[in-house]
Design a protein around this motif. Structure first.
Motif, mmCIF file in Angstrom:
data_model
loop_
_atom_site.group_PDB
_atom_site.id
_atom_site.type_symbol
_atom_site.label_atom_id
_atom_site.label_comp_id
_atom_site.label_asym_id
_atom_site.label_seq_id
_atom_site.Cartn_x
_atom_site.Cartn_y
_atom_site.Cartn_z
ATOM 1 N N TYR A 64 7.485 -8.736 9.747
ATOM 2 C CA TYR A 64 7.248 -9.294 8.410
ATOM 3 C C TYR A 64 6.219 -10.414 8.466
ATOM 4 O O TYR A 64 5.284 -10.461 7.645
ATOM 5 N N ASP A 65 6.368 -11.331 9.420
ATOM 6 C CA ASP A 65 5.435 -12.454 9.512
ATOM 7 C C ASP A 65 4.005 -11.970 9.755
ATOM 8 O O ASP A 65 3.047 -12.501 9.176
ATOM 9 N N ILE A 66 3.861 -10.950 10.614
ATOM 10 C CA ILE A 66 2.532 -10.397 10.889
ATOM 11 C C ILE A 66 1.945 -9.769 9.626
ATOM 12 O O ILE A 66 0.785 -9.992 9.262
ATOM 13 N N PHE A 67 2.749 -8.976 8.951
ATOM 14 C CA PHE A 67 2.292 -8.299 7.736
ATOM 15 C C PHE A 67 1.957 -9.299 6.634
ATOM 16 O O PHE A 67 0.954 -9.154 5.932
ATOM 17 N N ALA A 68 2.825 -10.315 6.468
ATOM 18 C CA ALA A 68 2.640 -11.284 5.393
ATOM 19 C C ALA A 68 1.371 -12.109 5.583
ATOM 20 O O ALA A 68 0.785 -12.600 4.611
ATOM 21 N N ALA A 69 0.948 -12.267 6.822
ATOM 22 C CA ALA A 69 -0.274 -13.022 7.097
ATOM 23 C C ALA A 69 -1.521 -12.154 6.974
ATOM 24 O O ALA A 69 -2.642 -12.688 6.941
ATOM 25 N N TYR A 70 -1.343 -10.841 6.884
ATOM 26 C CA TYR A 70 -2.484 -9.932 6.928
ATOM 27 C C TYR A 70 -2.723 -9.173 5.626
ATOM 28 O O TYR A 70 -3.803 -9.257 5.030
ATOM 29 N N TRP A 71 -1.695 -8.460 5.146
ATOM 30 C CA TRP A 71 -1.919 -7.525 4.043
ATOM 31 C C TRP A 71 -2.263 -8.178 2.703
ATOM 32 O O TRP A 71 -3.033 -7.597 1.925
ATOM 33 N N PRO A 72 -1.747 -9.343 2.367
ATOM 34 C CA PRO A 72 -2.142 -9.933 1.080
ATOM 35 C C PRO A 72 -3.632 -10.240 0.979
ATOM 36 O O PRO A 72 -4.152 -10.446 -0.129
ATOM 37 N N HIS A 73 -4.319 -10.272 2.113
ATOM 38 C CA HIS A 73 -5.738 -10.615 2.112
ATOM 39 C C HIS A 73 -6.634 -9.389 2.280
ATOM 40 O O HIS A 73 -7.844 -9.521 2.439
ATOM 41 N N ARG A 74 -6.025 -8.205 2.260
ATOM 42 C CA ARG A 74 -6.787 -6.968 2.409
ATOM 43 C C ARG A 74 -6.953 -6.272 1.058
ATOM 44 O O ARG A 74 -6.211 -6.544 0.108
ATOM 45 N N ASP A 75 -7.908 -5.358 1.010
ATOM 46 C CA ASP A 75 -8.154 -4.604 -0.219
ATOM 47 C C ASP A 75 -8.409 -3.143 0.160
ATOM 48 O O ASP A 75 -9.551 -2.698 0.230
ATOM 49 N N ASP A 76 -7.329 -2.424 0.448
ATOM 50 C CA ASP A 76 -7.431 -1.001 0.754
ATOM 51 C C ASP A 76 -6.143 -0.331 0.305
ATOM 52 O O ASP A 76 -5.267 -0.977 -0.293
ATOM 53 N N GLU A 77 -5.995 0.956 0.570
ATOM 54 C CA GLU A 77 -4.830 1.693 0.069
ATOM 55 C C GLU A 77 -3.530 1.161 0.652
ATOM 56 O O GLU A 77 -2.521 1.031 -0.060
ATOM 57 N N ALA A 79 -2.952 -1.878 1.789
ATOM 58 C CA ALA A 79 -2.695 -3.198 1.213
ATOM 59 C C ALA A 79 -2.133 -3.069 -0.194
ATOM 60 O O ALA A 79 -1.183 -3.780 -0.566
ATOM 61 N N THR A 80 -2.705 -2.176 -0.986
ATOM 62 C CA THR A 80 -2.209 -1.966 -2.350
ATOM 63 C C THR A 80 -0.752 -1.549 -2.341
ATOM 64 O O THR A 80 0.067 -2.053 -3.120
ATOM 65 N N LEU A 81 -0.406 -0.633 -1.435
ATOM 66 C CA LEU A 81 0.983 -0.169 -1.330
ATOM 67 C C LEU A 81 1.902 -1.277 -0.851
ATOM 68 O O LEU A 81 2.923 -1.582 -1.486
ATOM 69 N N PHE A 82 1.559 -1.896 0.280
ATOM 70 C CA PHE A 82 2.445 -2.891 0.886
ATOM 71 C C PHE A 82 2.620 -4.119 0.001
ATOM 72 O O PHE A 82 3.695 -4.717 -0.039
ATOM 73 N N ASN A 83 1.572 -4.506 -0.704
ATOM 74 C CA ASN A 83 1.679 -5.675 -1.578
ATOM 75 C C ASN A 83 2.506 -5.386 -2.823
ATOM 76 O O ASN A 83 3.095 -6.296 -3.404
ATOM 77 N N ALA A 84 2.565 -4.114 -3.230
ATOM 78 C CA ALA A 84 3.246 -3.774 -4.483
ATOM 79 C C ALA A 84 4.735 -3.518 -4.322
ATOM 80 O O ALA A 84 5.530 -3.862 -5.205
ATOM 81 N N VAL A 85 5.146 -2.913 -3.200
ATOM 82 C CA VAL A 85 6.544 -2.496 -3.075
ATOM 83 C C VAL A 85 7.423 -3.657 -2.632
ATOM 84 O O VAL A 85 6.947 -4.631 -2.030
ATOM 85 N N PRO A 86 8.736 -3.577 -2.909
ATOM 86 C CA PRO A 86 9.656 -4.587 -2.401
ATOM 87 C C PRO A 86 9.696 -4.575 -0.878
ATOM 88 O O PRO A 86 9.612 -3.516 -0.252
ATOM 89 N N LYS A 87 9.821 -5.776 -0.292
ATOM 90 C CA LYS A 87 9.938 -5.935 1.145
ATOM 91 C C LYS A 87 11.294 -6.559 1.466
ATOM 92 O O LYS A 87 11.622 -7.626 0.948
#
Length: 208
Positions: A64-77, A79-87
């Protein structure tokens, strides 16, 4: 009731530690990022397809910590999925859950996972080796996607630890090898426990 799908990357000796990068889980392990040289278009397409229909992520604290530091700053498919769904985060501590849509699970992990399964159609577990081992022991999963890579490390955390329980799995589709030698195996949780037999019995006599 929804489905829980586990996505696991492993070596031939079933080491699953830190496939993604050198800083993922470096303590006592010098092979972080071992998966990167082995990714090709076939394996990449398999990974992409594994996330189709995902409506929730179930993660361990480190992942989670790795993802939270990375995906919110990306703009691809992804990132769109991971940022939108519940974690949903399995953690004994009090993690920073500032990534939108994040929830810490309660102390009874098995019950919490069952509640998530009732709430969502397609829950995906990514990385999170300690969490994966718990789900395997508790048989709280429906599908296990396993990418076996053509290397042996000899050290590192294994996918199946010493607490693994006897479990039967069913191969859901034929294995597929990628050009760089990674074999993709898709299993479903099957009823019962592994059986035994006698290879000296007449039906197993290869000379007949």
């Amino acid at each position: 009731m929804g489905l829980i799908h586990i996505e696991v990357f492993a070596t031939l000796d079933l080491v699953g530690q830190a496939p993604g990068g050198p800083d993922e889980d470096p303590i006592g392990f010098s092979f972080g990022g071992w998966q990167a040289p082995l990714i090709d278009k076939v394996a990449g397409a398999q990974i992409d397809a594994a996330y189709e229909g995902t409506d929730a992520l179930l993660l361990g604290r480190r992942t989670y910590d790795i993802f939270a530091a990375y995906w919110p700053h990306r703009d691809d498919e992804f990132a769109t999925l991971f940022n939108a769904v519940p974690k949903y985060v399995a953690s004994r501590g009090k993690p920073d859950l500032s990534w939108a849509g994040s929830t810490r699970l309660g102390p009874d992990l098995a019950d919490a996972v069952r509640e998530i399964r009732d709430r969502h159609e397609h829950v995906v577990v990514v990385g999170s080796l300690n969490l994966v081992q718990t789900l395997l022991r508790e048989k709280l999963f429906d599908r296990l996607d396993l990418w076996v890579h053509p290397i042996v490390l000899g050290v590192g955390k294994k996918v199946f630890d010493d607490g693994a329980v006897p479990t039967s799995l069913a191969l859901l589709e034929p294995p597929v090898a990628s050009p760089k030698g990674t074999v993709f195996l898709r299993y479903g949780l099957a009823d019962g426990t592994p059986g035994t037999g006698d290879m000296s019995a007449p039906e197993h006599d290869a000379s007949r």
